[in-house]
Structures are given as structure tokens and as C-alpha cells.
Design a protein around this motif. Sequence first.
Motif, PDB file in Angstrom:
ATOM      1  N   GLU A 180     104.917  -1.364  37.565  1.00 24.18           N
ATOM      2  CA  GLU A 180     103.742  -1.475  36.711  1.00 24.18           C
ATOM      3  C   GLU A 180     102.706  -0.410  37.026  1.00 24.18           C
ATOM      4  OE1 GLU A 180     102.212  -5.405  37.065  1.00 24.18           O
ATOM      5  OE2 GLU A 180     104.002  -6.309  36.188  1.00 24.18           O
ATOM      6  N   ALA A 181     101.737  -0.347  36.131  1.00 24.87           N
ATOM      7  CA  ALA A 181     100.650   0.605  36.326  1.00 24.87           C
ATOM      8  C   ALA A 181      99.716   0.126  37.422  1.00 24.87           C
ATOM      9  CB  ALA A 181      99.885   0.765  35.019  1.00 24.87           C
ATOM     10  N   PHE A 182      99.008   1.051  38.007  1.00 19.80           N
ATOM     11  CA  PHE A 182      97.986   0.744  38.994  1.00 19.80           C
ATOM     12  C   PHE A 182      96.654   1.240  38.419  1.00 19.80           C
ATOM     13  CE2 PHE A 182      95.504   1.481  42.880  1.00 19.80           C
ATOM     14  CZ  PHE A 182      95.706   0.268  43.516  1.00 19.80           C
ATOM     15  N   PRO A 183      95.568   0.472  38.594  1.00 24.98           N
ATOM     16  CA  PRO A 183      94.304   0.867  37.936  1.00 24.98           C
ATOM     17  C   PRO A 183      93.760   2.200  38.458  1.00 24.98           C
ATOM     18  CG  PRO A 183      93.969  -0.994  39.432  1.00 24.98           C
ATOM     19  CD  PRO A 183      95.447  -0.801  39.330  1.00 24.98           C
ATOM     20  N   THR A 184      93.560   3.150  37.584  1.00 24.98           N
ATOM     21  CA  THR A 184      93.117   4.490  38.011  1.00 24.98           C
ATOM     22  C   THR A 184      91.658   4.484  38.459  1.00 24.98           C
ATOM     23  OG1 THR A 184      92.692   4.997  35.700  1.00 24.98           O
ATOM     24  CG2 THR A 184      94.754   5.802  36.633  1.00 24.98           C
ATOM     25  N   ALA A 185      90.894   3.462  38.059  1.00 24.80           N
ATOM     26  CA  ALA A 185      89.492   3.410  38.495  1.00 24.80           C
ATOM     27  C   ALA A 185      89.362   2.924  39.938  1.00 24.80           C
ATOM     28  CB  ALA A 185      88.702   2.482  37.563  1.00 24.80           C
ATOM     29  N   PHE A 186      90.457   2.449  40.518  1.00 24.62           N
ATOM     30  CA  PHE A 186      90.445   1.917  41.882  1.00 24.62           C
ATOM     31  C   PHE A 186      90.090   3.039  42.870  1.00 24.62           C
ATOM     32  CE2 PHE A 186      92.551   0.082  45.681  1.00 24.62           C
ATOM     33  CZ  PHE A 186      92.136  -1.244  45.582  1.00 24.62           C
ATOM     34  N   VAL A 187      89.111   2.788  43.704  1.00 24.35           N
ATOM     35  CA  VAL A 187      88.670   3.796  44.672  1.00 24.35           C
ATOM     36  C   VAL A 187      89.717   3.962  45.774  1.00 24.35           C
ATOM     37  CG1 VAL A 187      86.985   4.264  46.500  1.00 24.35           C
ATOM     38  CG2 VAL A 187      86.206   3.477  44.248  1.00 24.35           C
ATOM     39  N   LEU A 188      90.109   5.208  46.028  1.00 18.04           N
ATOM     40  CA  LEU A 188      91.046   5.524  47.116  1.00 18.04           C
ATOM     41  C   LEU A 188      90.303   6.425  48.092  1.00 18.04           C
ATOM     42  CD1 LEU A 188      94.122   6.230  44.837  1.00 18.04           C
ATOM     43  CD2 LEU A 188      93.864   4.263  46.363  1.00 18.04           C
TER      44      LEU A 188
END
Length: 563
Positions: free
Chosen positions: A22-30
Amino acid sequence: MRKFICFVLASLLALSFAAAAEAFPTAFVLGVDVSELIAQENSGVTYCDADGNAADALKVLADSGVDHIRLRVWNDPTDGEGHGYGGGNIDAGVAAQLSARAAALGMKTLIDFHYSDFWADPSRQLAPKAWAGMGPDEKAEALYDYTREALGLILDAGGDVDMVQVGNEINYGMAGEDDTDIVARLIAEGCRAVKEVAAGRGIEITTCVHLTDITRYSRIGEVLAALQKAGTACDAVGLSYYPYWHGGLEYLDSAVRSIVADWGKAVFVAETAWPFTLEDGDGAGNVIGTDPGLYPVSPEGQAAALCDVCRTAANAGATGVFYWGGIWTPVGRSARKNKALWAQWGSGWATRYAAAYDPDHVEDADGGCAWDNQAMFDFKGRPLAILDAVKQLSEGTLPEGLAAVTVEADMPEDDAVNYVLNPGFEDGDRSMWVAESGVDDIPFDYQDFVNDAHGGTVAFHYWSKADMDFSIRQTVTGLEPGTYRASAWSQGGDMKDAKLTLFVEADGETYEADFMNTSWADWQNPVLDAIPVTGGELTIGIRIRCAALGWGTLDDFSVTRVE
Ligand code: CA
């Protein structure tokens, strides 16, 4: 209860495998904490990109999809004579340089004010030297002024700060205060300063409080209640989550969901890490020196651990994950040669110059890096598989295949009754325990010190300048005939001429399991399985013999019936 746990475990596993595609949220801070970078560079450490070409570590991180750096900030990490304390010697000026460099590469900064001149964590929250002798009122004012000044300095230098932590792992205190209401008031002043600086510059900065020890969620609730009572303008809660210390992923899932639901705060993982090797790169022993289980100790295991933490955090509603010590690689292989660099540039965890400020934790010696086996670069500065995983996460995909690497999660034990009374020494009545020293010296005590406890805050602690030979035991009564399992937890170090033994006496038989301490917080769990009991009682205990200066704690004894 057991059926319920199995059901949850099956659900989590199903989720993991489903999520891999599945996709992973791109807005998630890494994010990655890079607080030691300038000290590393000054010490001659180099890094390279995936092609093996020398490169700025920050550029490698940015190119790998890292969007935030995290920087701790110490008020004055020096002895006043130009000697740094170590751990990156990172004050606001050093942080300003790193934040500006990161901004030029498109990365934002999380500033982590410790409000101390050196490490602040649950074991120590020393006030800065300049605040010595201040009462709460004066300290609140000093903290407000310092926050405005330091944050202003970092922003003036070109840093792109969008998150500020007011304190570091403040569950049990901050800036020399341990009264929760006083701490809450100090945090309120820090948050007020951050919000005023941001408003004055027309920018948005998220104010954060940083907590750890998520397996003791009740304490987290107490701190957040005190913050609310103090009217703190705190937007977010950062959590430390190290898989080898803070329980299985279900603890992380539960803590994130609870804080969002109960307190309406944004939540992120402020610190996490996993070792890619058990080898030591710089001659200074590592915090994690033996296999913690859970994930493989390998570059792939490290990547899988981070992906699991990111997946769990995101599914629970968290906004990001920061990796700790990502660039803290060895300055060289030989401790003997490294010492001069650690002392000169502060690239080890502590220099001898910090001993006067933090005598409980720092010896009169220059220490190295205890985290080199958990960096995101190998001992030669080459990027590890974990940075490939970060790249994929940043592009909106959970890396395929890594979920399958995950080994069994650390699920809580089922509800089998533990027949040991006061098994973790938390209750002040310890009359059921018998502790005896075989030599004149009494090296042990019941110590209330959360960082040395396996569960809760109290553990059976020992240390001596003399050779030690002692035991602690409890006779457990009222046991139905059956087969029992006995275990305990142990951590410690500086073991010489040592013999550590878990023993059980039952029905006239003695059972023994030897074990050995390695280093601080590396918990050993000796177990004696399949002990038949017909006489209604057994005695569980640990006997320790070791040379002078050995140290450690014992905690969470357990006797359960297995059949
Ligand atoms: Ca090391």
C-alpha cells in the motif's frame, strides 16, 4: 485473554503484509537527529553517497528523502575554559549552523531544547550552570528569555525551524525541577516564547513536549494533565520509541492513539533506532551490544525496524518519525587514538570536562560513541539500506519485502499469575525478599531510578569498590502441584571475575541458569523452565559474585505455572 492477544497479533500481521503493497502518506515527517555532525566533521569523519563518492552527510540525507533534521540544544556545554562537554558540544550557535545548512538543502528543523548544559533524560535533568540557585519564578523567566534568544539566533542564521521541543524526555522533571506542576509552568513559558518568536516573524512553529517510557502511560497522562492545567500552548507530543526498550509495536500504537484521543495533540516519534551490527566501531562500547531479538541485527533488519515503526505510527495517526544518532559514526577504529579527537571536538558522548557538571554520569575520562552500530551509515561512512527505505517511504511507498523480515513482535505476556510478591520492588514493603552479602561489604540497595529499572522505577541495585558476593531470594508459597517457570531481568556492566546465577530450589532440588551482564540497559532475561513442584513452595533468587567496580540492577522476578 490469550485468545484475544492471538487475534490481535494475527490482525497486526495481516495489516503488515497488506500494508506492504500500500501507499505510505507522503506528508509524514521523516527526520534524522544530526546533533553530532559538526563535531564529527571537525574530527575528520567523512561520509559518502550511494556511489561511494565523498559527500555532505546532510546532502545524502536530503537526497534520501529526509525532510527534517532534529538538533538538541544545550545552554552552555563547556567548562568555561573553552573545553566542550562532548556529545557534539551543541549549543544554539552550533545548532544555527546545522539548521542553516539543512535549510539550504530543503530540510526543516526540529529544535530540541534540553534546558541543561548536557544530556537531559529520565535519569538527569540538571539545570544549566547559569540558572543555579534560581527559584521557579526566576527560572521560568530565564527559560522564557533563553528560548526567545536561542530560537531567534537559529532563525537569524537561516534555519528553517518548524517544530520546537520544550524539554527532552521530561516525564520526571526538567531544568533541575522535579515537581510536575513547576515543570508544567516552565514548559508553558517555553511554549509561550516559541509562539511569540513565530508570530513576530510571521511563521508557524509547532510547540512540542517530549515524553518517553510509553509502557507507563499513566505517567504520560499525569504530565499532560499538568500541562493542560498550566495553560500550556503545546501543540504536539513527541515520544521516544526504541523497540528494545519500550515494548512491542502495540505499545506505540496504543500511546499514539490514546494521546490523540485523550488530549487532542498531534503525536510523532521523536526518537527511534535499531542496530545494523553488534560490532563496535570506535573502541568505546555500545549501548546495544547483544542481540535484542525482535528484528535481525543487520542493515535489512534496521530498515525493517524503521519501516515497522513508521507504519505503526502512521496507522495510529502520528505525523512523523525521527531517527536518533543517524550520523554518529566512529571517528576511528582505535579508542587510544580516538580519545584526543573526542576531547578536542566533542565527538564522543562525554569528555572529562563534563565530569564536574554531571559527576553522577561522567567519569574523569573522554568517552566515545556508544551508538555507532545504530547509525544510518556504516563505519566507513557509507549509507546503509535504511536510507533506501526512507527514500521509498518519502516517495509514498512502504518498501516491499521488508515486512517479511520482521520477527515475532514482543507481545505482552498472557495473564498467567506471577506468584512472586512485590516482583519489581515497587512496593516499599520488601520484607518478602532476603538479600544477603557473603562478604562484609553490603553492595546493594533498592534504587528508585527509572533508567536502571526494567519496569516501573525501582530495581535491586548493586555496586561496590570491593569484591562482591551476594544473593537475593524469595520463597514463594501456596503453589498447587504443577510445573513452573522462573525468570528475572538483569542489566549492568564492568563485570570481572563474575558469576551470575538465577537459581530455584524446589522439592529439595536446585536448578541454576548462569547469565552475564554486558552493558547498561542491555537487559538479560535468564529463565528456568519446567520446574516440577509438589511441595507447595519454591525459592527463586539470583546470586552474584564479581570483582570490585562491577555494577547492575535486578528487576521483575517471575514465577508462573506452565502446566
Ligand atoms: Ca562504539
